[in-house]
Design a protein around this motif. Sequence first.
Motif, PDB file in Angstrom:
ATOM      1  N   THR A 119     -13.500 -30.753  36.639  1.00 54.67           N
ATOM      2  CA  THR A 119     -13.621 -30.848  35.351  1.00 54.67           C
ATOM      3  C   THR A 119     -15.735 -31.000  35.251  1.00 54.67           C
ATOM      4  N   VAL A 120     -15.505 -30.636  33.869  1.00 56.22           N
ATOM      5  CA  VAL A 120     -16.741 -30.695  33.620  1.00 56.22           C
ATOM      6  C   VAL A 120     -16.992 -31.238  32.111  1.00 56.22           C
ATOM      7  N   ASP A 121     -18.070 -31.999  32.298  1.00 55.74           N
ATOM      8  CA  ASP A 121     -18.339 -32.171  31.235  1.00 55.74           C
ATOM      9  C   ASP A 121     -19.783 -32.675  30.790  1.00 55.74           C
ATOM     10  N   ALA A 122     -20.953 -32.631  29.714  1.00 58.24           N
ATOM     11  CA  ALA A 122     -21.781 -32.570  29.166  1.00 58.24           C
ATOM     12  C   ALA A 122     -22.085 -33.629  28.294  1.00 58.24           C
ATOM     13  N   TYR A 123     -23.283 -33.725  28.288  1.00 57.77           N
ATOM     14  CA  TYR A 123     -23.685 -34.984  28.288  1.00 57.77           C
ATOM     15  C   TYR A 123     -25.137 -35.063  27.817  1.00 57.77           C
ATOM     16  N   ASP A 124     -25.400 -36.137  26.868  1.00 59.34           N
ATOM     17  CA  ASP A 124     -27.202 -35.926  27.113  1.00 59.34           C
ATOM     18  C   ASP A 124     -28.420 -36.567  27.719  1.00 59.34           C
ATOM     19  N   THR A 125     -27.702 -37.166  28.374  1.00 58.76           N
ATOM     20  CA  THR A 125     -28.622 -37.645  29.961  1.00 58.76           C
ATOM     21  C   THR A 125     -27.641 -37.133  31.270  1.00 58.76           C
ATOM     22  N   GLU A 126     -28.063 -37.157  32.125  1.00 56.60           N
ATOM     23  CA  GLU A 126     -27.901 -37.534  33.723  1.00 56.60           C
ATOM     24  C   GLU A 126     -27.175 -39.354  34.161  1.00 56.60           C
ATOM     25  N   ASP A 127     -27.284 -40.272  33.597  1.00 55.04           N
ATOM     26  CA  ASP A 127     -27.765 -41.284  33.362  1.00 55.04           C
ATOM     27  C   ASP A 127     -25.917 -42.330  33.307  1.00 55.04           C
ATOM     28  N   GLU A 167     -24.378 -44.894  33.402  1.00 54.01           N
ATOM     29  CA  GLU A 167     -23.977 -46.004  32.306  1.00 54.01           C
ATOM     30  C   GLU A 167     -24.583 -45.642  30.853  1.00 54.01           C
ATOM     31  N   GLN A 168     -25.215 -44.209  30.370  1.00 52.39           N
ATOM     32  CA  GLN A 168     -25.777 -44.473  28.824  1.00 52.39           C
ATOM     33  C   GLN A 168     -24.271 -43.358  28.492  1.00 52.39           C
ATOM     34  N   TRP A 169     -23.011 -43.035  29.406  1.00 56.78           N
ATOM     35  CA  TRP A 169     -22.524 -41.866  28.886  1.00 56.78           C
ATOM     36  C   TRP A 169     -21.159 -42.904  27.766  1.00 56.78           C
ATOM     37  N   THR A 170     -21.015 -42.465  26.533  1.00 57.73           N
ATOM     38  CA  THR A 170     -20.204 -43.350  25.679  1.00 57.73           C
ATOM     39  C   THR A 170     -18.649 -42.712  26.145  1.00 57.73           C
ATOM     40  N   ARG A 171     -18.277 -41.911  27.214  1.00 57.35           N
ATOM     41  CA  ARG A 171     -17.041 -41.532  27.329  1.00 57.35           C
ATOM     42  C   ARG A 171     -16.823 -41.235  28.525  1.00 57.35           C
ATOM     43  N   ILE A 172     -15.193 -41.772  28.836  1.00 61.58           N
ATOM     44  CA  ILE A 172     -15.176 -41.073  30.429  1.00 61.58           C
ATOM     45  C   ILE A 172     -15.007 -39.593  30.754  1.00 61.58           C
ATOM     46  N   PRO A 173     -15.695 -38.879  31.973  1.00 61.86           N
ATOM     47  CA  PRO A 173     -15.542 -37.671  32.255  1.00 61.86           C
ATOM     48  C   PRO A 173     -13.989 -36.957  32.195  1.00 61.86           C
TER      49      PRO A 173
END
Length: 93
Positions: free
Chosen positions: A39-47, A49-55
Amino acid sequence: MTFTLARVVETCAALPSQWDAWTVDGQYLYLRYRSGIGTVDAYDTEDSEQWTRIPDGAVARFDTGDRRDGEMDLPEFCQHAGLRLADDVEVSR
């Protein structure tokens, strides 16, 4: 859309294979291969704990069909996921 990776950090030395990656444009991507699924997912940060959805593979997802497999090297992962490594990519652990 094809992402070109400029910097990649291996975040797990065992199973599953996973990396933090940044594109040439600075976009953060979370790469993971576990139980035959990449899987590949894009997020605003590598943290995480701040992701709003699961990979879940929102950017790319592939299935090798081998549920007992959790190890893959970066070039092979990129090939399956449709990612490109920049010529001067920085890869670290």
